[in-house]
Design an enzyme around this catalytic site. Sequence first.
Site, PDB file in Angstrom:
ATOM      1  N   HIS A 127       0.862  -1.184   0.000  1.00  0.00           N
ATOM      2  CA  HIS A 127       0.000   0.000   0.000  1.00  0.00           C
ATOM      3  C   HIS A 127       0.896   1.230   0.000  1.00  0.00           C
ATOM      4  O   HIS A 127       2.026   1.196   0.465  1.00  0.00           O
ATOM      5  CB  HIS A 127      -0.858  -0.050   1.273  1.00  0.00           C
ATOM      6  CG  HIS A 127      -1.940   0.966   1.361  1.00  0.00           C
ATOM      7  ND1 HIS A 127      -1.694   2.278   1.712  1.00  0.00           N
ATOM      8  CD2 HIS A 127      -3.281   0.877   1.185  1.00  0.00           C
ATOM      9  CE1 HIS A 127      -2.824   2.946   1.748  1.00  0.00           C
ATOM     10  NE2 HIS A 127      -3.804   2.118   1.432  1.00  0.00           N
ATOM     11  N   ASP A 204       2.708  -4.936   8.217  1.00  0.00           N
ATOM     12  CA  ASP A 204       1.414  -4.260   8.119  1.00  0.00           C
ATOM     13  C   ASP A 204       0.327  -5.331   8.187  1.00  0.00           C
ATOM     14  O   ASP A 204       0.139  -6.102   7.252  1.00  0.00           O
ATOM     15  CB  ASP A 204       1.343  -3.487   6.804  1.00  0.00           C
ATOM     16  CG  ASP A 204      -0.047  -2.947   6.498  1.00  0.00           C
ATOM     17  OD1 ASP A 204      -0.945  -3.056   7.359  1.00  0.00           O
ATOM     18  OD2 ASP A 204      -0.247  -2.414   5.391  1.00  0.00           O
ATOM     19  N   GLN A 207      -4.790  -5.653   6.640  1.00  0.00           N
ATOM     20  CA  GLN A 207      -5.682  -6.508   5.867  1.00  0.00           C
ATOM     21  C   GLN A 207      -5.761  -7.929   6.414  1.00  0.00           C
ATOM     22  O   GLN A 207      -6.703  -8.662   6.109  1.00  0.00           O
ATOM     23  CB  GLN A 207      -5.223  -6.544   4.402  1.00  0.00           C
ATOM     24  CG  GLN A 207      -5.360  -5.216   3.679  1.00  0.00           C
ATOM     25  CD  GLN A 207      -6.804  -4.785   3.524  1.00  0.00           C
ATOM     26  OE1 GLN A 207      -7.704  -5.617   3.366  1.00  0.00           O
ATOM     27  NE2 GLN A 207      -7.040  -3.484   3.549  1.00  0.00           N
ATOM     28  N   LYS A 230     -10.923  -1.921  10.127  1.00  0.00           N
ATOM     29  CA  LYS A 230     -10.939  -3.088   9.239  1.00  0.00           C
ATOM     30  C   LYS A 230     -11.592  -4.289   9.913  1.00  0.00           C
ATOM     31  O   LYS A 230     -11.887  -5.281   9.246  1.00  0.00           O
ATOM     32  CB  LYS A 230      -9.513  -3.481   8.848  1.00  0.00           C
ATOM     33  CG  LYS A 230      -8.660  -2.381   8.258  1.00  0.00           C
ATOM     34  CD  LYS A 230      -9.028  -2.022   6.853  1.00  0.00           C
ATOM     35  CE  LYS A 230      -7.988  -1.071   6.254  1.00  0.00           C
ATOM     36  NZ  LYS A 230      -8.400  -0.586   4.932  1.00  0.00           N
ATOM     37  N   CYS A 368      -4.702   2.378  -3.709  1.00  0.00           N
ATOM     38  CA  CYS A 368      -3.480   2.876  -3.058  1.00  0.00           C
ATOM     39  C   CYS A 368      -2.343   1.862  -3.185  1.00  0.00           C
ATOM     40  O   CYS A 368      -1.538   1.696  -2.270  1.00  0.00           O
ATOM     41  CB  CYS A 368      -3.725   3.220  -1.593  1.00  0.00           C
ATOM     42  SG  CYS A 368      -4.808   4.628  -1.358  1.00  0.00           S
TER      43      CYS A 368
END
Length: 410
Positions: A127, A204, A207, A230, A368
């Site tokens: 991202h 990260d 997700q 999320k 993104c």
Amino acid sequence: MSRQTATLDVEKIRKDFPILKRKVNGYPLVYFDNAATSQTPQQVIDTISDYYSNYNANIHRGVHALSQEATDRYEQARETVRQHFNAAKAHEIIFTSGTTHGINLIANGFSSELREGDEVLVSAMEHHSNIVPWQMLCERTGAKLKVIPMDLKGELLISELEKLISEKTKMVFVNHVSNALGTVNPIKKIIDKAHEFGAAVLVDGAQAAPHIKADVQALDVDFYVVSAHKMCGPTGVGMLYGKEEWLEKLPPYQGGGEMIATVTFEKTTYAGLPHKFEAGTPNICGGIAFAAALDYMNAIGFENIAAYEQELLHYATNKLKEIDGMVIYGEAAEKTSVISFNIDGLHPYDIGTLLDKMGIAVRTGHHCAQPIMDFFNIPGTVRASFSFYNTFEEIDRFIEAVKKAKMMLQ
């Protein structure tokens, strides 16, 4: 198609989400934009309302009852987050405004760790939030940014990582799951390889967190970041996990109240963890609601959630492949419930606009993740992302809507 799963009572779960009852353009809402922001159950909404209705006050600073109650709830929330991600200590959990905040906090701290000639590795499927802060860091320090490539299936080429990594590597950054493709990356293998060379690893997890219950101690990851929105929580709050030794070593990201021990005009000393990285009044309600969202999802069970979402993914993938001209991007062996696709000759924005007219919310564009789109030589994709409150009937509506949009645009 009606289907009852062995793991989830989806119709009962859907009753927890008020927004799923609304209509869009005269149609019942089908919400397939969960990878951007998930919906919020009534239990979390009630937690937010309870905070502002009954104990809204600043924390850590007051001797009065409301302040003490808010402080207790906020620190209980930190403990809930610690338990969920299995951090060793509560002060290794830093509340942030979200994943981007956490990444920038670490990138800023590494300004004091990098020298000219050092290297930072990122993956090709990141991202923009996972690219730009490291580019800025390299510009400030003279370090060099290197990229772990991917293949046409949307999988990282780990053999290339082994060629890129060296004693010069000081930080490796990779997403646990690609937001654009749904690929689940082999982060344990990447972490172990990075540690062989003494490099720190930041993952990260934005997700991954809605689908995978990450164990930060088992992973042996140095830093892990997520956003509450999320995973059924509110926007504007998230968490950074960091190993204690790293958090002690890195300088504060922001200066202000709460992150200090003593202040004089001659010198300031900093508070201990976690307050060192939590300057100013935090999103108190957000942190408490984040914990409520974790409690909600854990009550359902992450194994149950993952199993059901995989059923949705496979069903939708097979149905989409029956449509002439369909191209699906990212067919990794391991992926979460995300499908990025295009139809030959049609712009993704046009498809997404027509789907919205039929009450179906999907994401269109480069998500993104422009380098991924450049890799596939496309302007963007239509992205449908499924959550545990979605149904097979909704997928059937979606498939028929895609077919209708295709017919209208050709």
